[in-house]
Motif scaffolding. Structure first.
Motif, PDB file in Angstrom:
ATOM      1  N   LEU A  10       0.115 -56.949  -4.280  1.00 24.16           N
ATOM      2  CA  LEU A  10      -1.408 -57.058  -4.256  1.00 24.16           C
ATOM      3  C   LEU A  10      -1.741 -58.434  -4.083  1.00 24.16           C
ATOM      4  O   LEU A  10      -2.714 -58.573  -3.510  1.00 24.16           O
ATOM      5  CB  LEU A  10      -2.050 -56.169  -5.611  1.00 24.16           C
ATOM      6  N   LYS A  11      -0.982 -59.424  -4.729  1.00 22.88           N
ATOM      7  CA  LYS A  11      -1.445 -60.722  -4.813  1.00 22.88           C
ATOM      8  C   LYS A  11      -1.040 -61.300  -3.181  1.00 22.88           C
ATOM      9  O   LYS A  11      -1.831 -61.887  -2.900  1.00 22.88           O
ATOM     10  CB  LYS A  11      -0.338 -61.539  -5.815  1.00 22.88           C
ATOM     11  N   ARG A  12       0.103 -60.852  -2.627  1.00 26.61           N
ATOM     12  CA  ARG A  12       0.206 -61.286  -1.154  1.00 26.61           C
ATOM     13  C   ARG A  12      -0.788 -60.738  -0.380  1.00 26.61           C
ATOM     14  O   ARG A  12      -1.158 -61.172   0.463  1.00 26.61           O
ATOM     15  CB  ARG A  12       1.674 -60.729  -0.687  1.00 26.61           C
ATOM     16  N   LEU A  13      -1.385 -59.391  -0.585  1.00 23.89           N
ATOM     17  CA  LEU A  13      -2.339 -58.747   0.176  1.00 23.89           C
ATOM     18  C   LEU A  13      -3.775 -59.543  -0.003  1.00 23.89           C
ATOM     19  O   LEU A  13      -4.361 -59.597   0.864  1.00 23.89           O
ATOM     20  CB  LEU A  13      -2.434 -57.452  -0.006  1.00 23.89           C
ATOM     21  N   LYS A  14      -3.923 -59.861  -0.931  1.00 20.54           N
ATOM     22  CA  LYS A  14      -5.107 -60.613  -1.321  1.00 20.54           C
ATOM     23  C   LYS A  14      -5.305 -61.784  -0.371  1.00 20.54           C
ATOM     24  O   LYS A  14      -6.105 -62.197   0.034  1.00 20.54           O
ATOM     25  CB  LYS A  14      -5.558 -60.627  -2.659  1.00 20.54           C
ATOM     26  N   ARG A  15      -3.971 -62.438  -0.377  1.00 20.69           N
ATOM     27  CA  ARG A  15      -4.079 -63.875   0.384  1.00 20.69           C
ATOM     28  C   ARG A  15      -3.979 -63.655   1.805  1.00 20.69           C
ATOM     29  O   ARG A  15      -4.621 -64.160   2.523  1.00 20.69           O
ATOM     30  CB  ARG A  15      -2.647 -64.489   0.112  1.00 20.69           C
ATOM     31  N   GLU A  17      -5.643 -60.984   3.203  1.00 20.08           N
ATOM     32  CA  GLU A  17      -6.973 -60.806   3.422  1.00 20.08           C
ATOM     33  C   GLU A  17      -7.971 -61.837   3.493  1.00 20.08           C
ATOM     34  O   GLU A  17      -8.552 -62.084   4.573  1.00 20.08           O
ATOM     35  CB  GLU A  17      -7.672 -60.003   2.128  1.00 20.08           C
ATOM     36  N   GLY A  18      -7.378 -62.961   2.779  1.00 16.91           N
ATOM     37  CA  GLY A  18      -8.085 -64.199   2.786  1.00 16.91           C
ATOM     38  C   GLY A  18      -7.782 -64.850   4.172  1.00 16.91           C
ATOM     39  O   GLY A  18      -8.687 -65.524   5.182  1.00 16.91           O
TER      40      GLY A  18
END
Length: 91
Positions: A10-15, A17-18
């Motif tokens: 989730l942390k990687r996917l949010k990055r 997304e940015g």
């Protein structure tokens, strides 16, 4: 999926997304094509890393469980599933 893997993904996917939002801004701002393509490659590589993490967790738990269960049908199913997803990932 284990909680630690879920959190990491989730942390990687949010990055990522940015990164994608940044790419959209680059296109809106008519940035140099090669810069856009370079950033697309970086986003694709980041997605591949998430994919690898999820697959590694799947093998370590779901496939391993099928193997240790002794259920031949489940073993075949999990291995076939894994081969299919690896085949698709390579395209």
């Amino acid at each position: 999926m284990r909680e630690e893997i879920k959190g990491s993904c989730l942390k990687r996917l949010k990055r990522i997304e940015g990164q994608i939002r940044g790419l959209a801004k680059m296109v809106e701002d008519d940035r140099y094509c090669i810069d856009v393509v370079t950033q697309i490659g970086a986003a694709r590589a980041a997605l591949r890393r998430v994919e690898e993490e999820v697959l590694r967790d799947h093998v370590a738990h779901c496939v391993e469980h099928a193997i240790s269960s002794g259920d031949k049908a489940d073993q075949r199913r999990k291995i076939a599933e894994l081969m299919d997803v690896i085949g698709r990932a390579e395209r």
